[in-house]
Design an enzyme around this catalytic site. Structure first.
Site, PDB file in Angstrom:
ATOM      1  N   LYS A 100       3.347 -20.795 -16.780  1.00 28.63           N
ATOM      2  CA  LYS A 100       4.495 -19.884 -16.672  1.00 28.63           C
ATOM      3  C   LYS A 100       4.204 -18.649 -17.499  1.00 28.63           C
ATOM      4  CE  LYS A 100       8.537 -20.041 -14.656  1.00 28.63           C
ATOM      5  NZ  LYS A 100       8.897 -20.670 -13.410  1.00 28.63           N
ATOM      6  N   GLY A 200      26.669 -20.283  -8.124  1.00 30.35           N
ATOM      7  CA  GLY A 200      25.625 -19.277  -7.892  1.00 30.35           C
ATOM      8  C   GLY A 200      25.266 -19.187  -6.420  1.00 30.35           C
ATOM      9  N   GLY A 202      23.241 -16.730  -4.849  1.00 24.53           N
ATOM     10  CA  GLY A 202      22.236 -15.680  -4.702  1.00 24.53           C
ATOM     11  C   GLY A 202      21.173 -16.060  -3.687  1.00 24.53           C
ATOM     12  N   VAL A 204      19.038 -18.393  -3.491  1.00 25.61           N
ATOM     13  CA  VAL A 204      18.976 -19.806  -3.090  1.00 25.61           C
ATOM     14  C   VAL A 204      20.362 -20.328  -2.716  1.00 25.61           C
ATOM     15  CG1 VAL A 204      18.350 -22.144  -3.792  1.00 25.61           C
ATOM     16  CG2 VAL A 204      17.000 -20.224  -4.613  1.00 25.61           C
ATOM     17  N   TYR A 206      23.087 -19.019  -1.531  1.00 25.20           N
ATOM     18  CA  TYR A 206      23.686 -18.613  -0.241  1.00 25.20           C
ATOM     19  C   TYR A 206      23.045 -19.354   0.947  1.00 25.20           C
ATOM     20  CZ  TYR A 206      24.694 -15.690   3.822  1.00 25.20           C
ATOM     21  OH  TYR A 206      25.038 -15.254   5.065  1.00 25.20           O
TER      22      TYR A 206
HETATM   23  P1  NAD Z   1      19.563 -15.146  -7.937  1.00 22.68           P
HETATM   24  O1  NAD Z   1      19.535 -14.248  -9.130  1.00 22.68           O
HETATM   25  O2  NAD Z   1      19.251 -14.566  -6.597  1.00 22.68           O
HETATM   26  O3  NAD Z   1      21.000 -15.837  -7.802  1.00 22.68           O
HETATM   27  C1  NAD Z   1      21.728 -16.286  -8.900  1.00 22.68           C
HETATM   28  C2  NAD Z   1      23.202 -16.115  -8.533  1.00 22.68           C
HETATM   29  O4  NAD Z   1      23.973 -16.672  -9.578  1.00 22.68           O
HETATM   30  C3  NAD Z   1      23.630 -14.665  -8.376  1.00 22.68           C
HETATM   31  O5  NAD Z   1      24.394 -14.509  -7.198  1.00 22.68           O
HETATM   32  C4  NAD Z   1      24.461 -14.405  -9.624  1.00 22.68           C
HETATM   33  O6  NAD Z   1      25.491 -13.458  -9.400  1.00 22.68           O
HETATM   34  C5  NAD Z   1      25.037 -15.775  -9.895  1.00 22.68           C
HETATM   35  N1  NAD Z   1      25.433 -16.028 -11.266  1.00 22.68           N
HETATM   36  C6  NAD Z   1      24.901 -15.546 -12.410  1.00 22.68           C
HETATM   37  N2  NAD Z   1      25.557 -16.031 -13.470  1.00 22.68           N
HETATM   38  C7  NAD Z   1      26.511 -16.859 -12.994  1.00 22.68           C
HETATM   39  C8  NAD Z   1      27.516 -17.663 -13.602  1.00 22.68           C
HETATM   40  N3  NAD Z   1      27.670 -17.724 -14.922  1.00 22.68           N
HETATM   41  N4  NAD Z   1      28.310 -18.400 -12.799  1.00 22.68           N
HETATM   42  C9  NAD Z   1      28.175 -18.337 -11.452  1.00 22.68           C
HETATM   43  N5  NAD Z   1      27.263 -17.574 -10.831  1.00 22.68           N
HETATM   44  C10 NAD Z   1      26.439 -16.849 -11.600  1.00 22.68           C
HETATM   45  O7  NAD Z   1      18.586 -16.346  -8.289  1.00 22.68           O
HETATM   46  P2  NAD Z   1      17.976 -17.388  -7.265  1.00 22.68           P
HETATM   47  O8  NAD Z   1      16.641 -16.919  -6.830  1.00 22.68           O
HETATM   48  O9  NAD Z   1      19.006 -17.747  -6.247  1.00 22.68           O
HETATM   49  O10 NAD Z   1      17.697 -18.635  -8.221  1.00 22.68           O
HETATM   50  C11 NAD Z   1      18.776 -19.421  -8.700  1.00 22.68           C
HETATM   51  C12 NAD Z   1      18.239 -20.448  -9.701  1.00 22.68           C
HETATM   52  O11 NAD Z   1      17.267 -21.269  -9.052  1.00 22.68           O
HETATM   53  C13 NAD Z   1      17.519 -19.833 -10.901  1.00 22.68           C
HETATM   54  O12 NAD Z   1      17.766 -20.660 -12.020  1.00 22.68           O
HETATM   55  C14 NAD Z   1      16.048 -19.907 -10.516  1.00 22.68           C
HETATM   56  O13 NAD Z   1      15.203 -19.976 -11.658  1.00 22.68           O
HETATM   57  C15 NAD Z   1      16.022 -21.212  -9.743  1.00 22.68           C
HETATM   58  N6  NAD Z   1      14.930 -21.300  -8.777  1.00 22.68           N
HETATM   59  C16 NAD Z   1      14.832 -20.381  -7.792  1.00 22.68           C
HETATM   60  C17 NAD Z   1      13.798 -20.490  -6.859  1.00 22.68           C
HETATM   61  C18 NAD Z   1      13.656 -19.498  -5.737  1.00 22.68           C
HETATM   62  O14 NAD Z   1      12.901 -19.768  -4.798  1.00 22.68           O
HETATM   63  N7  NAD Z   1      14.379 -18.380  -5.769  1.00 22.68           N
HETATM   64  C19 NAD Z   1      12.871 -21.541  -6.940  1.00 22.68           C
HETATM   65  C20 NAD Z   1      13.024 -22.488  -7.961  1.00 22.68           C
HETATM   66  C21 NAD Z   1      14.055 -22.351  -8.884  1.00 22.68           C
END
Ligand code: NAD
Length: 361
Positions: A100, A200, A202, A204, A206
């Site tokens: 990482k 959340g 975002g 993932v 949605y």
């Molecule tokens: P993202 O930033 O696109 O979405 C996060 C969402 O959470 C946003 O819509 C944000 O407004 C919302 N949010 C932030 N703080 C919040 C709170 N206190 N309460 C409610 N909602 C809140 O991130 P992502 O890519 O969707 O990833 C989400 C999580 O999954 C992260 O922890 C990331 O590390 C993990 N993850 C993502 C992936 C990937 O492929 N994107 C893969 C493995 C792990």
């Protein structure tokens, strides 16, 4: 030197010694031997690359770009996340190790491009032992910049020949993992009428909401962005919930898809769910919270297993191979739940045992 000064110096040495010993003992306890630091003040780069394991292949893992209160906090984040990546790759059956990168976001960022080019040089200097990818605070466009300086990048944008956003594959894996947990704990073969509370919405959260809705699940949702919530209300008939109330929603599955450390001293008593299964990394603030969930008979699906779809996507970049790896992941979960039940230990501990066995430690 006066007495006060002598005292101050020995206090300082004691403090410094403690920091160094903490770093090395933490690294040793987690099985690390390989942590790299780079400071490039001209380009505001302060970067840590933690390589946990290269036994199965080059250490792959995203690059996090955010503020940290202290350098120690940044190092700890890198170590914890890198170990999770080794376990994730091992349990997903990928030929990849775990690493990482953590980049400390400066208070005033002058030139994002220059910083990511410098980060690219740093990765290149490791000769392919670490492969970077998108994580919190970075995007495929940042990976395009890194790719100018090194070929050891995963998940660059599609327009520049990369694999693009892995999030839909992550969401698909989370949905399949939720199905495996529901099958095991609730003895149900379908998600029809299963109530999932998603925190959340975002990249993932949605597509996860879309996948769950398509399988007949009922949704309660929350997000700091009102428009993210509204979209799910309109498209999936989801029930909007306030940010704080999401922890106590009476539901079958709580799916954290926003932040780490959401299972903590403040939330643990409030959960009114049977299962916790979501995409967020490091959902347990501390391991003891995993034990507490187990005592409360809440099935916690280890985050690094259920969210492996993103890594699978960027490493394999092939839809049918991704699908077969995701199926393998759900089989691994079923086996893990069974073995955990038989030995009476929480599944998150069983997952670590299984991963360590694959890594031959
Ligand atoms: P993202 O930033 O696109 O979405 C996060 C969402 O959470 C946003 O819509 C944000 O407004 C919302 N949010 C932030 N703080 C919040 C709170 N206190 N309460 C409610 N909602 C809140 O991130 P992502 O890519 O969707 O990833 C989400 C999580 O999954 C992260 O922890 C990331 O590390 C993990 N993850 C993502 C992936 C990937 O492929 N994107 C893969 C493995 C792990």
């Amino acid at each position: 030197m006066g007495r006060t000064n002598t005292q101050q110096v020995s206090d300082l040495i004691a403090r410094e010694k403690k920091t160094c010993l903490d770093l090395f003992s933490t690294a040793e306890a987690q099985g690390f031997g390989d942590i790299h630091f780079k400071s490039d003040p001209a380009n505001q780069l302060q970067a840590i690359i933690a390589i946990h394991s290269t036994k199965l292949g080059p250490a792959a893992g995203g690059c996090r770009f955010r503020h940290y209160a202290t350098t120690d906090a940044a190092i700890e984040d890198a170590l914890r996340l890198a170990r999770g990546m080794s376990y994730k790759a091992a349990l997903a059956g990928l030929k990849s190790g775990g690493g990482k990168a953590v980049l400390i976001l400066p208070d005033k960022l002058r030139d994002r491009e220059a910083l990511f080019e410098s980060f690219g040089d740093f990765i290149e200097s490791l000769g392919g032992r670490y492969l970077t990818a998108v994580d919190s605070g970075t995007s495929p466009l940042d990976m395009d910049i890194v790719a100018r300086r090194t070929k050891h990048v995963l998940g660059a944008s599609k327009s520049s020949g990369g694999t693009g956003d892995p999030s839909p594959t992550t969401a698909r894996g989370v949905r399949m993992g939720i199905e495996a947990a529901v099958r095991h704990l609730l003895n149900r073969d379908s998600l029809e009428d299963i109530h999932v509370a998603i925190q959340g919405l975002g990249h993932v959260g949605y597509p996860l909401a879309r996948e769950l809705h398509a399988q007949g699940a009922r949704l309660s949702v929350t997000d700091t962005h009102a428009d993210h919530v509204q979209r799910c209300v309109d498209e999936f008939n989801a029930r909007p919930i306030t940010l704080e109330a999401i922890y106590s929603v009476e539901c079958d599955v709580f799916a954290p898809c926003a932040l780490g450390a959401v299972v903590n001293d403040a939330t643990i008593k409030r959960f009114n769910t049977r299962i916790i299964a979501g995409a967020a990394n490091n959902q347990l603030e501390y391991e003891r919270h995993g034990n507490l969930l187990h005592e409360r008979q809440i099935l916690y699906v280890p985050d690094y297993v259920i969210n492996s779809g993103g890594l699978i996507h960027v490493l394999l970049n092939n839809p049918s191979e991704c699908e077969s790896r995701l199926s393998h992941m759900t089989e691994t979960l079923a086996e893990m739940f069974e073995q955990a039940d038989q030995s009476g230990i929480p599944p998150f501990r069983q997952a670590a045992i299984m991963a360590e066995n694959i890594l031959g430690r």
